[in-house]
Design an enzyme around this catalytic site. Structure first.
Site, mmCIF file in Angstrom:
data_model
loop_
_atom_site.group_PDB
_atom_site.id
_atom_site.type_symbol
_atom_site.label_atom_id
_atom_site.label_comp_id
_atom_site.label_asym_id
_atom_site.label_seq_id
_atom_site.Cartn_x
_atom_site.Cartn_y
_atom_site.Cartn_z
ATOM 1 N N GLU A 169 -108.830 36.406 -19.189
ATOM 2 C CA GLU A 169 -108.420 35.695 -17.981
ATOM 3 C C GLU A 169 -107.660 36.721 -17.137
ATOM 4 O OE1 GLU A 169 -105.988 32.205 -18.580
ATOM 5 O OE2 GLU A 169 -105.845 31.892 -16.411
ATOM 6 N N ARG A 183 -105.364 36.428 -34.738
ATOM 7 C CA ARG A 183 -104.751 37.183 -33.631
ATOM 8 C C ARG A 183 -103.969 38.353 -34.194
ATOM 9 N NH1 ARG A 183 -104.365 34.022 -28.837
ATOM 10 N NH2 ARG A 183 -102.926 35.428 -27.803
ATOM 11 N N LYS A 199 -98.530 36.425 -22.789
ATOM 12 C CA LYS A 199 -98.611 36.924 -21.407
ATOM 13 C C LYS A 199 -97.486 36.366 -20.558
ATOM 14 C CE LYS A 199 -103.486 37.547 -20.700
ATOM 15 N NZ LYS A 199 -104.601 36.804 -20.142
HETATM 16 P P1 ATP Z 1 -103.246 33.439 -22.193
HETATM 17 O O1 ATP Z 1 -101.879 33.156 -22.722
HETATM 18 O O2 ATP Z 1 -103.251 33.813 -20.761
HETATM 19 O O3 ATP Z 1 -104.335 32.507 -22.623
HETATM 20 P P2 ATP Z 1 -104.557 35.293 -23.929
HETATM 21 O O4 ATP Z 1 -103.755 36.331 -24.642
HETATM 22 O O5 ATP Z 1 -105.274 34.264 -24.705
HETATM 23 O O6 ATP Z 1 -103.538 34.781 -22.900
HETATM 24 P P3 ATP Z 1 -107.029 35.914 -22.578
HETATM 25 O O7 ATP Z 1 -107.190 36.766 -21.407
HETATM 26 O O8 ATP Z 1 -107.410 34.495 -22.497
HETATM 27 O O9 ATP Z 1 -105.537 36.058 -22.981
HETATM 28 O O10 ATP Z 1 -107.703 36.588 -23.827
HETATM 29 C C1 ATP Z 1 -108.966 37.187 -23.812
HETATM 30 C C2 ATP Z 1 -109.474 37.337 -25.212
HETATM 31 O O11 ATP Z 1 -108.581 38.130 -25.984
HETATM 32 C C3 ATP Z 1 -109.610 36.009 -25.931
HETATM 33 O O12 ATP Z 1 -110.858 35.978 -26.586
HETATM 34 C C4 ATP Z 1 -108.495 35.998 -26.914
HETATM 35 O O13 ATP Z 1 -108.849 35.285 -28.055
HETATM 36 C C5 ATP Z 1 -108.278 37.489 -27.191
HETATM 37 N N1 ATP Z 1 -106.888 37.748 -27.560
HETATM 38 C C6 ATP Z 1 -105.790 37.478 -26.832
HETATM 39 N N2 ATP Z 1 -104.667 37.798 -27.510
HETATM 40 C C7 ATP Z 1 -105.069 38.288 -28.713
HETATM 41 C C8 ATP Z 1 -104.383 38.797 -29.866
HETATM 42 N N3 ATP Z 1 -103.053 38.852 -29.923
HETATM 43 N N4 ATP Z 1 -105.119 39.210 -30.910
HETATM 44 C C9 ATP Z 1 -106.467 39.173 -30.867
HETATM 45 N N5 ATP Z 1 -107.174 38.709 -29.811
HETATM 46 C C10 ATP Z 1 -106.490 38.268 -28.746
HETATM 47 MG MG MG Z 2 -106.440 32.651 -23.405
#
Ligand code: ATP
Ligand code: MG
Length: 572
Positions: free
Chosen positions: A42, A277, A287
């Site tokens: 995102e 994660r 974030k």
């Molecule tokens: P938000 O809080 O904005 O949802 P988010 O960390 O989930 O933040 P995204 O941009 O939606 O951010 O994430 C993009 C991809 O990265 C998603 O597939 C998510 O599962 C993966 N991702 C995000 N944070 C992690 C993490 N800490 N470890 C592994 N994968 C992650």
């Molecule tokens: Mg997300």
């Protein structure tokens, strides 16, 4: 977990459970053997090392099975997203060394998603709810008690269609109406209890401007986008496990909507697979909180070297290879855990050892005078750029009578095992001569302000017979041939091991001493010419990288990581 070996050849290693599932699908001939993944950020912030874990998996699976990994910006919430984030995300993925196929945006599908929502309304599978979000939440029930129907649940189709149109007008008031899927208010899975699928947002979208006034929710955009694009494996993190049944259900509806189901074409549906994660000690990945750190100026921007962001790590001097090696070492599992930052730092050290150019820098200087070396004379010594790399070259470091050495390398009354500078003892000055300390000068308070030594002209490094053994080798720079530098040393951003799990306000958990700036350091001139992106080792100290804040005349260096894990000891 049963470990299998990859059957695709070159690199023999055990497969992650995700790859095993992908191989099972391939073995069954699913999707005609096609593999397509996506990385779906995102664009509401910068990528962090957690995202790198997802990126390595998404791109890794595509590479391994000769498929493609596309990018999809999940841009369904215009109030938080912008193009600056899009550009930086592209930059960070390239830095990691991955190549995407196509770039898609969920916003490309706004019309298709709208049409699908209208189809659901016509089927009696969606309705406009005019209750507040609090009322809707109160009716959700609990995992063990069913929810309560909304009073708007059984609205006639025509009225729903009209109201849905109204939701998409500039006059629509945010929060006044939502579109909900009409599924099952008693379902064990809370996501089936008439989830909200559209909401009104009046902030202009960074790509579609003011064309839309209401936007699909994540659950109504993600799986559908996967389906539209032909994604075969939609790999994500564990928090989406409870969303998976809804993901599948909405794909069922889509296949009914586009007619593929009726024609008996059920061979293609994206498969969601979830892994754990990445959570790292002494930092956090949320974030929202990273935004707060930047907005409240608690750090110096998204690329502050203390941040877990990829741009922060790049600025600090981490190599993309070290980040990827670390991710490989921790692996992918089905349960969440906390990974030790020390492991990441070990991966950084291991990689930089092969990459970094060795230079001399004195961070806590004291003057050293070689009293038998003629005033005004100087000579260039040869320094090997990197002894760990046989293809690396050499550079010159200038030696003279007046040098800087580290204050901690001198002791007046030294114990026997102190193999550094002390009156009467010999040490080698790196790449130069063996010198014998003859004494020191102190100021009125008793602080050492100068150290004296005599050199042995026969002991010049590289000369025959110069291999006379002395126990210690010290680094130095010549006072007239060095450059004054600022050095920034970083400690953990948070003072508790798992700040995300701590109930206190995160401000209270910040380490007040996470940045130490030292403006009185001296580096050899060769180091001063190094630019951001060039990996350096300050010999005997650690790995460093030039910071864009500096210039050749007034360089600034970030400490990437020390040579040894001193931090572990400190905290014992
Ligand atoms: P938000 O809080 O904005 O949802 P988010 O960390 O989930 O933040 P995204 O941009 O939606 O951010 O994430 C993009 C991809 O990265 C998603 O597939 C998510 O599962 C993966 N991702 C995000 N944070 C992690 C993490 N800490 N470890 C592994 N994968 C992650
Ligand atoms: Mg997300």
């Amino acid at each position: 977990m049963d470990i299998k070996e990859s059957n695709t050849g070159e690199e023999k290693r055990s497969l992650s459970f995700v790859e095993q599932l992908v191989e099972e699908d391939l073995a069954k001939g699913k999707n005609g053997g096609r593999i397509q993944t996506r990385f779906p950020p995102e664009p509401n912030g910068y990528l962090h090392i957690g995202h790198a874990k997802a990126i390595c998996m998404d791109f890794g699976v595509a590479e391994r099975y000769h498929g493609v990994c596309n990018l999809r910006f999940d841009d369904t919430n215009p109030s938080k997203e912008n193009t600056e984030y899009v550009e930086n995300i592209l930059n960070d993925i390239s830095w990691l060394g991955f190549k995407w196929g196509d770039i898609y945006y969920a916003s490309d599908y706004f019309q298709k998603l709208w049409d699908f929502a209208v189809w659901l309304i016509r089927k009696g599978l969606a309705y406009v709810d005019e209750q507040t979000s609090e009322q809707i939440a109160a009716q959700k029930g609990t995992p063990t008690t069913p929810g309560t129907d909304s009073p708007y649940r059984n609205r006639p189709v025509e009225e729903n269609l009209q109201l849905f149109e109204k939701m998409n007008t500039p006059e629509a008031v945010e929060g006044s109406m939502v579109l909900r899927a009409k599924l099952d208010m008693a379902n064990d899975n809370m996501h089936f209890r008439d989830p909200v699928i559209y909401r009104i947002i009046q902030t202009p979208h960074h790509r579609t401007g003011t064309k839309w006034h209401c936007y699909p929710m994540y659950d109504f955009a993600h799986g559908q986008s996967d389906y539209f694009e032909g994604v075969t494996h939609s790999i994500c993190t564990l928090e989406f496990v409870p969303h998976r049944p809804l993901y599948d259900k909405l794909v069922d509806f889509l296949k009914e909507c586009d007619g593929t189901a009726a024609r008996g074409i059920d061979d293609f549906r994206p498969r969601q697979i979830e892994f754990n994660r990445l959570n790292l000690t002494y930092t956090m990945m949320s974030k929202r909180k990273l935004h707060a750190l930047v907005d409240e100026r608690l750090v110096n921007g998204w690329d502050d070297p203390r941040m877990p962001t990829l741009c922060g790590m790049r600025r600090r001097g981490y190599s993309p290879e070290s980040v990827k090696n670390f991710i490989k070492s921790i692996g992918y599992t089905k349960f969440d855990a906390l990974n030790d930052m020390a492991l990441l730092e070990a991966a950084v050290r291991e990689d930089l050892n092969k990459r970094a150019v060795r230079v001399s820098a004195v961070l806590d200087p004291v003057r050293l005078v070689i009293t038998n070396y003629p005033e005004g004379r100087s000579e260039d010594m040869e320094a090997v750029d990197n002894p760990e790399d046989e293809n690396s070259g050499t550079h010159a470091i200038t030696f003279s009578r007046n040098l800087w050495m580290e204050r901690a390398d001198f002791m007046e009354d030294a114990p026997k095992k102190f193999f550094r500078m002390s009156p009467g003892r010999e040490v080698r000055l790196k790449n130069a001569y063996i010198v014998k300390c003859t004494g020191c000068t102190k100021d009125a308070e008793g602080n050492v302000v100068e150290i004296q030594a005599e050199y042995d002209p026969e002991s010049r490094s590289g000369l025959p017979g110069a291999d006379r053994k002395v126990k210690g080798t010290l680094h130095w720079v010549s006072t007239d041939h060095c450059v004054k530098a600022e050095v920034r040393e970083y400690d953990r951003l948070f003072s508790v091991e798992n700040p995300s799990a701590d109930e206190r306000d995160f401000h209270e958990l910040l380490n007040p001493d996470s940045l130490r700036t030292d403006r009185n350091c001296f580096v050899e001139s060769y180091a001063a010419r190094k630019r951001p992106g060039e990996y350096l080792q300050f010999q005997r100290i650690g790995y460093f990288m030039a910071d864009p804040d500096g210039t050749q005349e007034a360089p600034v260096f970030n400490k990437t990581v020390g040579l040894k894990d001193t931090w572990a000891k400190q905290n014992k």
